[in-house]
Design a protein around this motif. Sequence first.
Motif, PDB file in Angstrom:
ATOM      1  N   GLY A  72       1.183  -0.990   0.110  1.00  0.00           N
ATOM      2  CA  GLY A  72      -0.086  -0.029   0.317  1.00  0.00           C
ATOM      3  C   GLY A  72       0.877   1.221  -0.256  1.00  0.00           C
ATOM      4  O   GLY A  72       0.439   2.293  -0.474  1.00  0.00           O
ATOM      5  N   ARG A  73       1.991   0.875   0.988  1.00  0.00           N
ATOM      6  CA  ARG A  73       2.819   2.159   0.675  1.00  0.00           C
ATOM      7  C   ARG A  73       3.398   2.293  -0.559  1.00  0.00           C
ATOM      8  O   ARG A  73       3.448   3.584  -0.896  1.00  0.00           O
ATOM      9  CB  ARG A  73       3.949   2.418   1.251  1.00  0.00           C
ATOM     10  CG  ARG A  73       4.956   3.787   2.009  1.00  0.00           C
ATOM     11  CD  ARG A  73       5.830   3.525   3.039  1.00  0.00           C
ATOM     12  NE  ARG A  73       6.706   2.598   2.765  1.00  0.00           N
ATOM     13  CZ  ARG A  73       7.926   2.303   3.097  1.00  0.00           C
ATOM     14  NH1 ARG A  73       8.140   3.068   3.901  1.00  0.00           N
ATOM     15  NH2 ARG A  73       8.991   1.692   3.417  1.00  0.00           N
ATOM     16  N   ARG A 106       0.865   4.554  -2.735  1.00  0.00           N
ATOM     17  CA  ARG A 106       1.178   5.695  -2.502  1.00  0.00           C
ATOM     18  C   ARG A 106       1.775   6.364  -3.215  1.00  0.00           C
ATOM     19  O   ARG A 106       1.943   7.791  -3.778  1.00  0.00           O
ATOM     20  CB  ARG A 106       0.615   5.410  -0.921  1.00  0.00           C
ATOM     21  CG  ARG A 106      -0.166   7.337  -1.176  1.00  0.00           C
ATOM     22  CD  ARG A 106       0.424   7.489   0.756  1.00  0.00           C
ATOM     23  NE  ARG A 106       1.864   8.378   0.953  1.00  0.00           N
ATOM     24  CZ  ARG A 106       2.651   6.805   1.247  1.00  0.00           C
ATOM     25  NH1 ARG A 106       2.382   6.283   1.987  1.00  0.00           N
ATOM     26  NH2 ARG A 106       3.608   7.478   1.533  1.00  0.00           N
ATOM     27  N   THR A 161       1.920   9.096  -6.120  1.00  0.00           N
ATOM     28  CA  THR A 161       1.708  10.543  -5.895  1.00  0.00           C
ATOM     29  C   THR A 161       3.279  11.268  -6.555  1.00  0.00           C
ATOM     30  O   THR A 161       3.547  12.759  -6.867  1.00  0.00           O
ATOM     31  CB  THR A 161       2.189  11.400  -4.492  1.00  0.00           C
ATOM     32  OG1 THR A 161       3.730  10.196  -4.206  1.00  0.00           O
ATOM     33  CG2 THR A 161       1.554  10.530  -3.609  1.00  0.00           C
ATOM     34  N   LEU A 216      -3.479   5.132  -6.233  1.00  0.00           N
ATOM     35  CA  LEU A 216      -4.249   5.835  -4.644  1.00  0.00           C
ATOM     36  C   LEU A 216      -5.539   4.930  -4.395  1.00  0.00           C
ATOM     37  O   LEU A 216      -5.614   4.829  -3.416  1.00  0.00           O
ATOM     38  CB  LEU A 216      -4.347   7.072  -4.617  1.00  0.00           C
ATOM     39  CG  LEU A 216      -2.992   7.903  -4.670  1.00  0.00           C
ATOM     40  CD1 LEU A 216      -2.847   9.286  -5.292  1.00  0.00           C
ATOM     41  CD2 LEU A 216      -2.162   7.960  -3.820  1.00  0.00           C
ATOM     42  N   SER A 246      -3.895   1.597  -3.448  1.00  0.00           N
ATOM     43  CA  SER A 246      -3.405   2.003  -2.384  1.00  0.00           C
ATOM     44  C   SER A 246      -4.558   1.553  -0.796  1.00  0.00           C
ATOM     45  O   SER A 246      -4.036   0.970   0.070  1.00  0.00           O
ATOM     46  CB  SER A 246      -2.867   2.775  -2.031  1.00  0.00           C
ATOM     47  OG  SER A 246      -1.910   3.411  -0.760  1.00  0.00           O
ATOM     48  N   VAL A 247      -5.520   2.157  -0.914  1.00  0.00           N
ATOM     49  CA  VAL A 247      -6.340   2.645  -0.027  1.00  0.00           C
ATOM     50  C   VAL A 247      -7.406   1.050   0.429  1.00  0.00           C
ATOM     51  O   VAL A 247      -7.329   1.100   2.017  1.00  0.00           O
ATOM     52  CB  VAL A 247      -7.415   3.489  -0.193  1.00  0.00           C
ATOM     53  CG1 VAL A 247      -8.426   3.625   0.709  1.00  0.00           C
ATOM     54  CG2 VAL A 247      -6.597   4.808  -0.179  1.00  0.00           C
ATOM     55  N   GLU A 254      -0.019   4.376   7.714  1.00  0.00           N
ATOM     56  CA  GLU A 254      -0.354   3.942   5.731  1.00  0.00           C
ATOM     57  C   GLU A 254      -1.946   4.461   5.548  1.00  0.00           C
ATOM     58  O   GLU A 254      -1.539   5.361   4.591  1.00  0.00           O
ATOM     59  CB  GLU A 254       0.362   2.805   5.997  1.00  0.00           C
ATOM     60  CG  GLU A 254       1.938   2.285   6.117  1.00  0.00           C
ATOM     61  CD  GLU A 254       3.087   4.105   5.362  1.00  0.00           C
ATOM     62  OE1 GLU A 254       2.412   4.530   4.279  1.00  0.00           O
ATOM     63  OE2 GLU A 254       3.976   4.461   5.664  1.00  0.00           O
ATOM     64  N   ARG A 287      -2.338   7.923   5.246  1.00  0.00           N
ATOM     65  CA  ARG A 287      -1.755   9.009   4.390  1.00  0.00           C
ATOM     66  C   ARG A 287      -2.247   8.662   2.740  1.00  0.00           C
ATOM     67  O   ARG A 287      -2.164   9.600   2.063  1.00  0.00           O
ATOM     68  CB  ARG A 287      -0.353   8.173   4.098  1.00  0.00           C
ATOM     69  CG  ARG A 287       0.791   8.616   5.527  1.00  0.00           C
ATOM     70  CD  ARG A 287       2.570   8.551   5.817  1.00  0.00           C
ATOM     71  NE  ARG A 287       2.711   9.221   6.536  1.00  0.00           N
ATOM     72  CZ  ARG A 287       3.939   8.687   7.597  1.00  0.00           C
ATOM     73  NH1 ARG A 287       4.513   6.949   6.524  1.00  0.00           N
ATOM     74  NH2 ARG A 287       5.299   9.272   7.937  1.00  0.00           N
ATOM     75  N   SER A 288      -2.999   7.406   2.727  1.00  0.00           N
ATOM     76  CA  SER A 288      -3.492   7.370   1.140  1.00  0.00           C
ATOM     77  C   SER A 288      -4.585   7.636   1.525  1.00  0.00           C
ATOM     78  O   SER A 288      -5.192   8.342   0.334  1.00  0.00           O
ATOM     79  CB  SER A 288      -2.849   5.634   1.131  1.00  0.00           C
ATOM     80  OG  SER A 288      -1.752   5.312   1.493  1.00  0.00           O
ATOM     81  N   TYR A 332      -5.620  10.162  -1.459  1.00  0.00           N
ATOM     82  CA  TYR A 332      -6.816  10.079  -2.339  1.00  0.00           C
ATOM     83  C   TYR A 332      -7.497  11.142  -2.142  1.00  0.00           C
ATOM     84  O   TYR A 332      -7.653  11.530  -3.598  1.00  0.00           O
ATOM     85  CB  TYR A 332      -6.714   8.895  -2.020  1.00  0.00           C
ATOM     86  CG  TYR A 332      -7.886   8.385  -2.706  1.00  0.00           C
ATOM     87  CD1 TYR A 332      -7.855   8.132  -4.418  1.00  0.00           C
ATOM     88  CD2 TYR A 332      -8.981   7.109  -2.501  1.00  0.00           C
ATOM     89  CE1 TYR A 332      -8.608   7.883  -5.407  1.00  0.00           C
ATOM     90  CE2 TYR A 332      -9.519   6.588  -3.631  1.00  0.00           C
ATOM     91  CZ  TYR A 332      -9.693   6.876  -4.980  1.00  0.00           C
ATOM     92  OH  TYR A 332     -11.069   6.591  -5.681  1.00  0.00           O
TER      93      TYR A 332
END
Length: 950
Positions: free
Chosen positions: A778-779, A782, A786, A797, A800-801, A812, A815-816, A820
């Motif tokens: 996931g990181r 993301r 970006t 994104l 990732s979520v 994390e 952050r995602s 997003y």
Amino acid sequence: MKGGSVRLLERTKNLDTVRCAMNGVQTGDTVLMAVTGTPGMGRSAFLDAVAVHAEQHGFVVRRARGSRLEQGLPLGHPGPARPEATGRPVALLVDDLQRAGEPTLTRLTALLAEPGPGPLLMAVSVCEGEFATEMPGVQEILSAADRVIRMGPLGTEGVRALLGERGIVLADDQVHAWTHATGGNPTLIISLLERLERLERAGRGASACLLDIARAQPAPWSLRSRVAAALTGHPESVGRFAACAALLGGETETHVLARLADLDPVEGDAAARALIRLGWAADRWTPPVLWDCVREAAEEGISLTDRDRLHRRAAELLHASGAPAERVVPHFMEVGPGDWTEAAQVMRETAREVWRGGDDALAIRCLRRALREFPSYSPQRGDLLAALADVERNADTSAMLRHVGQALPLLDAVPERAAVVARVPLTLFLSAPHAASEMLEQAGVGRTEPMVPTAGPMAWAAPKASETSEASGISEASEASELGLRLEARVRLSRLGDPAAQAAAVQRLRALDPERVLDPGPVPGPGTAARRELMAVLVFAGVLGGRLPATEVAARTRWLLEHEPASAASEYTASALTIASAAVAEASEPARCWLDTALETARQRDDRRLRTAVLSWRALTAVHAGRPADAWADAREACATAPDPARDPAGDSLGDHDWLTVLSLTSVAVETGDTWLAERLRDRLAQGQGAGQPVCGLALRVLQIPLTAERELPALAADVRDAARRAEAAGWCNRTLFPVDVWRAPLLLRLGDPEAALRLLARACERARRFGAPAALGRTLRMWGTVVRGRYALSLLAESVAVLRESSNHLELGRSLTAYGNRLRAAGRPGSDEILAEADRIAEATGEAVLRRWNASQPPSPHGAPPCGGVPVAGGLLSDTERRVASLVALGHTNQDAAEALGVTRRAVEKSLTRLYHRLDVDGRAGLVPVVRRMAGRAVFGSGVLAERL
């Protein structure tokens, strides 16, 4: 020994007895009073006090003293023994009666039988234990005594008062130590005080441990002469027995002392009784200060040859009698083992005993002293080198590897060499591949298939209690099988840089344990320590090669941690590999529980290196679990605890042997953006001996990225790439456990090469998908999202979520969600408000944890780390004071608590809160708390790699 200069202490009852005797004399009686006591108890001082009291009561005082020089002659001139014309009574005081000659004793006996017309008080002092005390003339006078006063030792308060007279005031425990060391003997106490006075006159500074300082100085000649005088007249066997007791030191059975002094049991018992009468307990070695003096005299009175012989004989007898190792070692350290055939075995056993007791330094000294007695080609030297290496494994790993290499050629049998190699700490085969290859080749075990060598003798030193295998009493065949598993683990670990070896390790894991830990049925037993060690290596190899999925790694590491005792933790055991595998597989909870116990063990042992290692491992686990506050606190404490080469150049510094510690702290510094941690770690590595080694070199270059000027970035980017390749080729790190590619991406973006950064992120994403850890995947998605633009970014994104919702790493996910939601809002897409609201809730929870850690570190920070410095609350409109007030209030502190914490008035806090309500547009304290927590959480979201692109 006399205590003539001693003021009377604790003698009130004895003086009362003297006054009663004087009253009897004044009524016309003749009174004989005997003052007895062991040497140094103050008999002469007491007679001085009797003389003063006698003069005050109107007596005519006459003094006399016995002397060995006058034995056989009359007593000198004690003065008239009859009352003078005035009719005053006479007090005749005779000191050291046992030293008077036979004519004098006869004269005194006659005087007692016919005292004359006037009253007479005769007071005689007799030293107990001296040989002449047993003379018939002395015993006849003692038996005729009307009163006997025995001078005993001073108690604790008497010792305190005597020290106070010299201006020395000590705590109760120190006064008790003085009392024990001297036995309350006033002369011994004064001899110590005289030594301290000589030191003061020499200009040497004082110290809190005055007793040790005084005992370390030579005994004054006056004391030594009195000790010699006390032994004069006794049979030669008594002096020899006393000298041997002094040389041995400490409590020793009488028959051992007798054998050392070449006495038969009857002579030994007689000598011990003679010394007891002097107040010298040879078997208990009390009082110690007295025996110090006897030892000095004994060592100066014998030849060097006899001295060496006595020390070696003493070591042999003490060992045979079962004396503790700390009693045996000093004699070997003094003269070496010599020609004693059992010396090598005794030295090894002694070193093992003190090593098990935790005294590594003494064990090393003992073995190094023994090595001096054997030639370079001796097999015994090989045994001792192996023993020395075993003791050094936690104290000096470089020396340990060197001594193992020196020992192996001297050992004849393959099983012996294999056993020595198996005792080398496991992870050193990963951090020192060249030395490991040489050791394995010398041992003849450089293979990777399962090995069960022929049963043979194991290494000299059995494991410490915490490392003992559960299978006690195992057969010789089982012992050989355990040895084979340990050797296999080391061979495989030394070759992990080879991809083929990584693949073979996974195949071996399947054969060794075919998925049993993943079965839903009953959990299998823990197996043996060697089997768990090999499994840890095989699992780690699967992680390095990306050949084991994260779910299987998590299950296997969970099983290993459940069955591996944390009390046996060491920075160089298989536990380091297990923790690294568990961290990357997101098995954070079992790892955290195990590490908490291991950290408590390290603190109880006061093991600085282990504490540094465990703290850094726990920080790594917290980073991968999305707990930045915990990671930050543990990493700072670990870095503050680690050895500092600038302050202690001789101490061990962080090096490649500490590869997991170095890379763990590097990970935390990069992921949290903590500049203090990065600078402190960089300084430690740059000043240490490992600065040029691959792992430390990689860490130094990664830590240098945010501090490098733009013009130097191209060279640094190439250095980081090359350092990562060297480290990975050696098998020390991989791009899943330590994502160097992810760390390099910001560097390439600063260089204006987004395509290279995207290639790195794409490869990292492919590895993360193959491994299957949700947080890592996931990181990476993301970060990839970006960097790119357009709909593809939204797709990355969104994925990732979705992936991070399956992970326990909420940091994390927050952050995602933030990235997003911001991209959706910028593109005018629906749903951004709900996504950002969820991110705010995560930020609020994260911010609360960060604020609590920040508050706990103000001030002072634990274990030498500085306070947090920057407040973890972002906001360009707020001053530093306002951020501090906001942080404390968000944690539930009252205005008064906040004022005390900041060192300001309560009114100043209230004014700051009023400004905060206005600037943040909130209604009172209830509205301020969640906003401040979200601000702290967002500040965390914005730290780390590429987080500024959220």
